[in-house]
Design an enzyme around this catalytic site. Structure first.
Site, PDB file in Angstrom:
ATOM      1  N   ASP A  37     -54.958  65.945 156.385  1.00 36.36           N
ATOM      2  CA  ASP A  37     -56.254  66.481 155.942  1.00 36.36           C
ATOM      3  C   ASP A  37     -56.959  67.264 157.065  1.00 36.36           C
ATOM      4  OD1 ASP A  37     -59.133  66.615 155.242  1.00 36.36           O
ATOM      5  OD2 ASP A  37     -58.556  65.317 153.571  1.00 36.36           O
ATOM      6  N   ARG A  45     -59.859  67.874 157.618  1.00 37.50           N
ATOM      7  CA  ARG A  45     -61.146  67.345 158.085  1.00 37.50           C
ATOM      8  C   ARG A  45     -60.988  66.209 159.082  1.00 37.50           C
ATOM      9  NH1 ARG A  45     -63.016  66.108 152.104  1.00 37.50           N
ATOM     10  NH2 ARG A  45     -60.808  65.504 152.140  1.00 37.50           N
ATOM     11  N   HIS A  89     -58.248  57.725 156.329  1.00 36.15           N
ATOM     12  CA  HIS A  89     -59.638  58.172 156.165  1.00 36.15           C
ATOM     13  C   HIS A  89     -60.086  57.924 154.742  1.00 36.15           C
ATOM     14  CE1 HIS A  89     -58.825  62.055 154.001  1.00 36.15           C
ATOM     15  NE2 HIS A  89     -57.636  61.858 154.514  1.00 36.15           N
ATOM     16  N   CYS A 136     -53.555  61.431 158.785  1.00 33.68           N
ATOM     17  CA  CYS A 136     -53.401  62.260 157.584  1.00 33.68           C
ATOM     18  C   CYS A 136     -53.462  63.740 157.961  1.00 33.68           C
ATOM     19  CB  CYS A 136     -54.501  61.939 156.567  1.00 33.68           C
ATOM     20  SG  CYS A 136     -54.288  62.819 154.993  1.00 33.68           S
ATOM     21  N   CYS A 161     -59.393  59.931 150.935  1.00 29.57           N
ATOM     22  CA  CYS A 161     -58.092  60.574 151.131  1.00 29.57           C
ATOM     23  C   CYS A 161     -57.503  61.006 149.784  1.00 29.57           C
ATOM     24  CB  CYS A 161     -57.130  59.620 151.838  1.00 29.57           C
ATOM     25  SG  CYS A 161     -55.506  60.364 152.165  1.00 29.57           S
TER      26      CYS A 161
HETATM   27 CO    CO Z   1     -55.851  62.136 153.541  1.00 28.28          CO
END
Ligand code: CO
Length: 207
Positions: free
Chosen positions: A42, A44, A96, A40, A99
């Site tokens: 993302d 993080r 994750h 992803c 998400c």
């Molecule tokens: Co995500």
């Protein structure tokens, strides 16, 4: 400040060459990663950092909600290069928990273009509606959807002709499904690894 990033970069480059003076010379000459990470976008979930790998060791493709859509030219280009040129030995689809993409796919709101991108996740939800609606609304249901999405993307990767052709010529590639926890930084292997055509046939129920 953007200026800080450039300064960080100078310090990082210096630190790398202090430990290993040939680090960048070697990397500039060639890359030979053994792993392709499909994760992803993302912020993080920084791929290399989570698994402790240096530049040159991990080939990375990231998009919203770690999808491997069989018509997406970006993902397919990465996959073909990884399989046929780099000859990676492992492909990991890494979702994750928590998400935002997975959640946005099924929250009933309209978000614009991303709703089309996330369409495959709504299909995963519909196909597993019974199981998912049996779970508590909120985190438990969304966490399970994150796992089911990863498993579907593992299946997409394993069913791709680049991967299937590699198996047919006895090239070793394993496709793994992982989920990362933002809460403790730990990866869970979903035990959905596909290592060969027989594994694939078993997964799709074809003998
Ligand atoms: Co995500």
């Amino acid at each position: 400040m953007v200026k800080d990033l450039i300064e960080n970069n100078r310090a990082w480059s210096l630190a790398k060459t202090e430990v290993d003076p040939n680090f960048f010379k070697r990397l500039a000459a060639q890359q030979s990663p053994e792993f392709l990470w499909i994760g992803c976008s993302d912020s993080r979930v920084p791929a290399n950092e989570i698994v402790g790998l240096d530049p040159g060791e991990l080939f990375v493709h990231r998009n919203v909600a770690n999808l491997a859509p069989p018509q997406d030219a970006n993902y397919l280009s990465v996959l073909q290069y990884a399989v046929e040129v780099l000859k990676v030995k492992h492909i990991m689809v890494v979702g994750h928990y928590g998400c935002g993409g997975v959640q946005a796919a099924v929250d009933g709101q309209r978000h614009g273009l991303i709703d089309h991108w996330l369409h495959p996740i709504r299909e995963v939800f519909d196909e597993n509606r019974k199981e998912l609606e049996g779970l508590e609304d909120g985190a438990p249901r969304m966490d399970r959807l994150c796992e089911l999405n990863v498993m579907r993307q593992v299946r997409n990767v394993a069913s791709d002709v680049f991967v299937q052709d590699a198996w047919l010529r006895d090239q070793k590639i394993a496709v793994h499904g992982w989920v990362y926890s933002l809460k403790n930084g730990l990866i869970t292997d979903l035990g959905a690894t596909v290592r060969c055509l027989d594994d694939y046939k078993l997964m799709v129920g074809r003998s």
